[in-house]
Design an enzyme around this catalytic site. Structure first.
Site, PDB file in Angstrom:
ATOM      1  N   ASP A   1       0.901  -1.156   0.000  1.00 33.06           N
ATOM      2  CA  ASP A   1       0.000   0.000   0.000  1.00 33.06           C
ATOM      3  C   ASP A   1       0.932   1.196   0.000  1.00 33.06           C
ATOM      4  OD1 ASP A   1      -1.500   2.253   0.696  1.00 33.06           O
ATOM      5  OD2 ASP A   1      -3.014   1.024   1.671  1.00 33.06           O
ATOM      6  N   HIS A   2       1.059   1.836  -1.166  1.00 31.83           N
ATOM      7  CA  HIS A   2       2.144   2.816  -1.284  1.00 31.83           C
ATOM      8  C   HIS A   2       1.966   4.012  -0.345  1.00 31.83           C
ATOM      9  CE1 HIS A   2      -0.702   4.520  -4.211  1.00 31.83           C
ATOM     10  NE2 HIS A   2      -0.138   5.668  -3.938  1.00 31.83           N
TER      11      HIS A   2
ATOM     12  N   HIS B   1      -6.090   2.602   1.514  1.00 29.85           N
ATOM     13  CA  HIS B   1      -5.234   3.736   1.869  1.00 29.85           C
ATOM     14  C   HIS B   1      -5.735   4.508   3.103  1.00 29.85           C
ATOM     15  CE1 HIS B   1      -3.400   2.799  -1.855  1.00 29.85           C
ATOM     16  NE2 HIS B   1      -4.267   3.406  -2.619  1.00 29.85           N
TER      17      HIS B   1
END
Ligand SMILES: NC(=O)c1ccc[n+]([C@@H]2O[C@H](COP(=O)([O-])OP(=O)(O)OC[C@H]3O[C@@H](n4cnc5c(N)ncnc54)[C@H](OP(=O)(O)O)[C@@H]3O)[C@@H](O)[C@H]2O)c1
Length: 481
Positions: free
Chosen positions: A177-178, A240
């Site tokens: 999950d950047h 996110h």
């Protein structure tokens, strides 16, 4: 101040989907930046893999083009590009067939870290895992990196976890999950757990409410078909925003170690109360200078949301009575992501009513300019009597640490290097992902059962009026986007 680059062990990194958008846009430019920063040992190698039949020379040319397209000129060292390309090779591999796998096996070396980045559609994850095992390519200590979306509900996420678990154990699986790779997100943990100042106040006694915003200016054009099947809830909130919420609300872990951190995040998700339908606003952007949402997704009957705002409660001792407001949307006024802690006003103001009573606000900016800002109340300078104003104590990375450190690595760069280091702290564990879907599913099922439709909002606005009303009902207001 010069940035400290921590070297990593020699590695073979295989990128499945090496000809795809994500590889070109993020993964390869990110690796190039790490190379230029001296973080890659001389015997680190990157092996591209996809169906397209081509040789390494042709793929290298694509990689150079990607670097030139997606990295600003100031971040490209032309001499570095040729040296970086020496590390690259390509193997044509079909995830769904037998072609190419023995060639890939021949490319891999013993005694270096092995990592496989699954930058392909999730429907191929199982086939890749199966073939890496069948062709005896992945060692017992190999790592696999999987991209979002990780399922579209609890059932599919469980199935995906089971598919990967058939060949890899949890310590080998890096669910990316950047948002967790962003510098300020990690700084949130440093601020909370590295200072005595904030943690005593980090609870419902002192925090009035928390706002988490991920606003985007762009619409969904170009990825409409995918997006319309997800909507903002699946595409942004379940992963996110949920991760940002967890890091903000979690208890201090005993150590900064992968499972200690992830255990605490999981407890937050499990403590989330079900959300009342009238605590959620869903929106869809209308046509403005650019096409509307339904035009972008080419689905006039679409009921998917491109905007969502919601009020959440975390049912535990720390947060009882402190609402968390989450908001995300496309085609909004500006691109802005932040976590904002609104502290309570002082219990009693000793100043005249017209001096103004203000509350402290701590904002953690994720984008566009990463940094942390604390607003404190002081006396307005000058002879005008005791009037109060807010001033920022701005911990801008650029000002405080110098331009080199402020030039923070992209989230993907950091996360890929964490994979090579074998550090899972910033990656989602399987049970976390399942718990997040377990919370999301009933909300989506409720919309479907009620035939809920998103409300329209103007492109370039801050979202639907109803989202503002959600706040006004609580005598609060959203932060400016
Ligand atoms: N793009 C983004 O910004 C972004 C952001 C977040 C997450 N993601 C996720 O990242 C993953 C990749 O996305 P993408 O946008 O890069 O997709 P994409 O542009 O469609 O690329 C897909 C890649 O998969 C390869 N591929 C397809 N079928 C294959 C097969 N049978 N065997 C081997 N390789 C095969 C394709 O190469 P060939 O055609 O040459 O085989 C191509 O390299 C997806 O899971 C996506 O959800 C993407």
């Amino acid at each position: 101040m010069v940035s400290r680059v921590i070297p990593v062990d020699p590695f073979d990194l295989v990128i499945f989907g090496a000809t795809g958008d994500l590889a070109k846009r993020k993964i390869l430019p990110g690796l190039f930046r790490r190379f230029c920063d001296g973080q890659m040992p001389p015997d680190a190698r990157i092996i591209g893999a996809a169906r397209t039949e081509q040789d390494s020379v042709a793929w290298r040319a694509q990689v150079v083009e990607a670097i030139e397209t997606f990295l600003p000129a100031a971040k490209r060292d032309p001499k570095g590009i040729a040296a970086f390309c020496d590390r690259l090779s390509y193997v044509a591999v079909d995830a769904m067939g037998d072609a190419g796998w023995t060639d890939l096996r021949a490319e891999m070396r013993d005694a270096v870290v092995q990592a496989f980045y699954f930058s392909v559609a999730p429907s191929l994850f199982g086939a890749l895992a199966e073939r890496l095992h069948h062709f005896n390519i992945a060692r017992q200590d190999a790592r696999i990196v999987v991209e979002k979306p990780f399922g579209r509900d609890l059932e599919t996420a469980r199935a995906l976890n089971a598919t990967l678990a058939a060949h890899f154990n949890e310590t080998q699986i890096y669910r990316i999950d950047h948002y967790l790779g962003k510098e300020t997100v990690q700084n949130l943990m440093a601020v909370r757990f590295g200072n005595t100042l904030f943690e005593p106040l980090w609870n419902s006694q002192y925090v009035d409410h928390v706002q988490i915003t991920v606003a985007e200016e762009v619409g969904v054009a170009g990825r409409g078909a995918y997006y319309d099947k997800s909507g903002a809830m699946r595409d942004m909130v379940q992963n996110h925003l949920m991760q940002l919420l967890c890091l903000t609300a979690m208890e201090p872990p005993a150590r900064f170690e992968p499972n200690a951190v992830r255990d605490e995040k999981l407890k937050v998700i499990r403590a989330l109360d079900p959300v009342y339908p009238d605590h959620i606003v869903r929106g869809q952007y209308k046509a403005g200078a650019k096409p509307s949402y339904v035009e972008d997704v080419e689905n006039p009957a679409s009921r998917s949301e491109s905007f969502i705002a919601m009020k959440l409660h975390i049912a535990n001792w720390r947060w009882n009575g402190t609402p968390f407001y989450l908001r995300t949307g496309k085609r909004l006024k500006a691109r802005k992501s932040e976590i904002v802690i609104h502290f309570k006003e002082t219990p009693h103001s000793i100043f005249d009513a017209d001096a103004g009573n203000r509350a402290n606000v701590l904002s953690i900016r994720l984008q566009p300019d990463e940094g942390i800002d604390l607003r404190v109340t002081i006396k307005e300078p000058g002879p005008g009597g005791m009037r109060l104003i807010d001033v920022p104590l701005d911990m801008s990375f650029a000002d405080a640490l110098g331009p080199e450190v402020a030039d923070v690595p992209d989230a993907y760069e950091r996360l890929i290097m964490d994979v090579i280091r074998g550090n899972q702290t910033l990656f989602m564990r399987g049970d976390e992902v399942e718990a997040a879907w377990g919370w999301t599913d009933p909300i989506i099922a409720g919309w479907e059962a009620r035939g809920d439709r998103p409300v329209p909002y103007d492109a370039g606005s801050t979202g639907p009026e109803e989202a503002a009303i959600l706040m006004h009902r609580d005598n609060r207001r959203w932060r400016e986007i």
